[in-house]
Design an enzyme around this catalytic site. Structure first.
Site, PDB file in Angstrom:
ATOM      1  CD  GLU A 169      -2.847  -1.328   2.244  1.00 34.09           C
ATOM      2  OE1 GLU A 169      -3.176  -0.094   3.520  1.00 34.09           O
ATOM      3  OE2 GLU A 169      -3.796  -2.281   2.519  1.00 34.09           O
ATOM      4  CG  ASN A 211      -0.227  -6.747  -1.924  1.00 32.48           C
ATOM      5  OD1 ASN A 211      -1.227  -7.367  -2.581  1.00 32.48           O
ATOM      6  ND2 ASN A 211      -1.420  -6.489   0.183  1.00 32.48           N
ATOM      7  CG  HIS A 247      -9.935  -5.373   0.639  1.00 35.54           C
ATOM      8  ND1 HIS A 247     -10.216  -6.438   1.741  1.00 35.54           N
ATOM      9  CD2 HIS A 247      -8.881  -5.045   0.773  1.00 35.54           C
ATOM     10  CE1 HIS A 247      -9.422  -7.026   1.726  1.00 35.54           C
ATOM     11  NE2 HIS A 247      -7.804  -6.482   1.628  1.00 35.54           N
ATOM     12  CD  GLU A 274      -4.677  -7.822   1.662  1.00 28.92           C
ATOM     13  OE1 GLU A 274      -5.010  -7.085   2.003  1.00 28.92           O
ATOM     14  OE2 GLU A 274      -3.774  -7.487   1.528  1.00 28.92           O
ATOM     15  CG  ASP A 276     -12.182  -8.608   1.780  1.00 27.61           C
ATOM     16  OD1 ASP A 276     -12.418  -7.884   0.537  1.00 27.61           O
ATOM     17  OD2 ASP A 276     -12.203  -8.568   3.181  1.00 27.61           O
TER      18      ASP A 276
HETATM   19  C1  XIL Z   1      -6.004  -6.436   8.274  1.00 27.87           C
HETATM   20  C2  XIL Z   1      -6.981  -7.174   9.435  1.00 27.87           C
HETATM   21  O1  XIL Z   1      -7.678  -8.545   8.575  1.00 27.87           O
HETATM   22  C3  XIL Z   1      -6.701  -7.239  10.871  1.00 27.87           C
HETATM   23  O2  XIL Z   1      -7.089  -8.163  11.561  1.00 27.87           O
HETATM   24  C4  XIL Z   1      -6.223  -5.248  11.230  1.00 27.87           C
HETATM   25  O3  XIL Z   1      -6.861  -5.075  12.029  1.00 27.87           O
HETATM   26  C5  XIL Z   1      -5.875  -4.646  10.156  1.00 27.87           C
HETATM   27  O4  XIL Z   1      -5.249  -5.571   9.377  1.00 27.87           O
HETATM   28  N1  XIL Z   1      -5.037  -4.304   3.943  1.00 27.87           N
HETATM   29  C6  XIL Z   1      -4.243  -5.478   4.257  1.00 27.87           C
HETATM   30  C7  XIL Z   1      -4.464  -6.013   5.186  1.00 27.87           C
HETATM   31  O5  XIL Z   1      -3.149  -5.514   2.850  1.00 27.87           O
HETATM   32  O6  XIL Z   1      -2.825  -6.510   6.111  1.00 27.87           O
HETATM   33  C8  XIL Z   1      -4.333  -5.907   6.420  1.00 27.87           C
HETATM   34  O7  XIL Z   1      -5.258  -6.912   7.407  1.00 27.87           O
HETATM   35  C9  XIL Z   1      -6.565  -5.233   5.435  1.00 27.87           C
HETATM   36  C10 XIL Z   1      -5.959  -4.702   4.250  1.00 27.87           C
END
Ligand code: XIL
Length: 383
Positions: A169, A211, A247, A274, A276
């Site tokens: 990020e 990422n 996401h 990631e 969802d």
């Molecule tokens: C999130 C986790 O799921 C949570 O448990 C934590 O509190 C915060 O981070 N992008 C990412 C992940 O790269 O590491 C994040 O994970 C979600 C967003």
């Protein structure tokens, strides 16, 4: 010689080739192909079905849930890759400067190894979830501490990580396509490439990924990342892959696949890291579309969902995963599995194309003498 590039043992004698072609024609004519390929049985789990397509299917895992029987049961049955949800982040692995703690990460890695799962390392450097001591550093002190962190953590896990999210990020949201402001960015624009070179030196076998989120379609942010990757490739900075967090809400960018493809065309693997998707009327449809997009991009090596059950999700209330809070398969699960099982097999690129086989028959007995992969035979093709 016409076929100089082909090893002698693969060359079919002229006469046998003619027989093969004739036999092929005859069998095709009566509708009885000798050999069908791409006939591997459809998988019944996400991991097995993805593996049939030469890919992995993973989930984010918090170490403490490995002792939850329902969670571990689904994980071990369905998934063949894991990403530690928080355990490999900077605040977890280096809570005090130069004092490293690998307990949670090690638990996840050993679970993965015991169950033949790949591990995506997440993440070496990120503006978030930094330990307090790092947050208060700047300049050379922060740069040195950050690269020491990369070296120590990547060395600890050397040889055990399939792919590292080296940097997470680092680009800004909005239309600038520029880097995000952060304490790391303020140490100098070259911090990302230095991190990649440092990670490569520590663990040469791991694929090294960048990422990010909101990079799931062609937009200013993803184009900023694209330009960085293109620049890195042109200057020999060691980058192997780009992760698309994905996401997602209730719509999938229309150019989702095209965006993955443009990165792949730069010569890097792409991964959905990631995934969802908000629960809504089209959750299953969107999950299927993401799966198909990955399968359609040769260098898309796998998909990871950010959790297993809706109750595991960091997006509370969105119910964005493939299993409900009781561990039942949701329609989105079935949509993903069906998408993985659709079509033929697409094995990863290799010297032999197993999507078609040639069978060489003995003229008298009719028995098979040998089988050839498509890329090593010429003439008739039986698919
Ligand atoms: C999130 C986790 O799921 C949570 O448990 C934590 O509190 C915060 O981070 N992008 C990412 C992940 O790269 O590491 C994040 O994970 C979600 C967003």
């Amino acid at each position: 010689m016409k076929h100089q590039s082909r090893p002698a043992q693969w060359r079919l004698p002229q006469r046998l080739r003619a027989i093969l072609i004739l036999l092929t024609a005859a069998l095709v004519a009566v509708g009885a192909p000798l050999v069908t390929s791409g006939s591997a049985s459809a998988g019944t789990t996400l991991g097995a079905s993805a593996a049939e397509k030469g890919r992995y299917f993973g989930a984010a895992v918090p170490a403490f849930k490995l002792s939850d029987g329902q969670f571990a049961g689904i994980l071990d049955r369905e998934f063949n890759a894991v990403t530690p949800e928080n355990e490999m982040k900077w605040d977890a692995t280096e809570p005090s400067q130069n004092q490293f703690r690998y307990t949670g990460g090690d638990q996840i890695v050993s679970h993965a190894q015991a169950h033949n799962m790949r591990v995506r390392g997440h993440t070496l450097l990120w503006h978030a979830q930094q330990p307090g001591w790092a947050q208060s550093l700047s300049g050379t002190a922060l740069r040195n501490a950050a690269m020491n962190h990369v070296t120590q953590v990547a060395t600890h896990y050397r040889g055990q990580i399939y792919a590292w999210d080296v940097v997470n990020e680092a680009f800004a949201d909005g239309g600038s396509g520029a880097r995000r402001d952060s304490n790391l960015q303020r140490t100098g624009n070259d911090w990302i490439e230095v991190a990649f070179r440092t990670a490569r030196a520590a663990d040469p076998a791991a694929k090294l990924c960048y990422n990010d989120y909101n990079t799931d379609g062609v937009n200013a942010k993803s184009t900023g990342v694209y330009n960085m990757v293109r620049d890195f490739k042109s200057r020999g900075v060691p980058i192997d892959c780009v992760g698309f967090q994905s996401h997602l809400g209730t719509t999938l960018p229309g150019d989702y696949q095209a965006n993955l493809q443009r990165f792949a065309d730069l010569g890097v693997d792409v991964q959905i890291t990631e995934l969802d998707i908000s629960q809504g009327s089209n959750q299953a449809t969107m999950y299927a579309a993401v799966t198909r997009a990955c399968l359609a991009v040769t260098r898309c090596t796998g998909i990871t969902t950010w959790g297993v059950r809706d109750s595991d999700s960091w997006r509370s209330g969105d119910n964005p995963l493939l299993f409900d809070g009781s561990g039942n398969k949701k329609p989105a699960y079935t949509a993903v599995l069906n998408a993985l099982n659709a079509g033929g097999t697409t094995p990863p690129p290799g010297p032999v194309d197993t999507s078609a086989w040639y069978v060489l028959l003995n003229r008298n007995s009719g028995k098979a003498l040998d089988v050839y992969g498509a890329s090593t035979a010429d003439g008739a093709r039986i698919t």
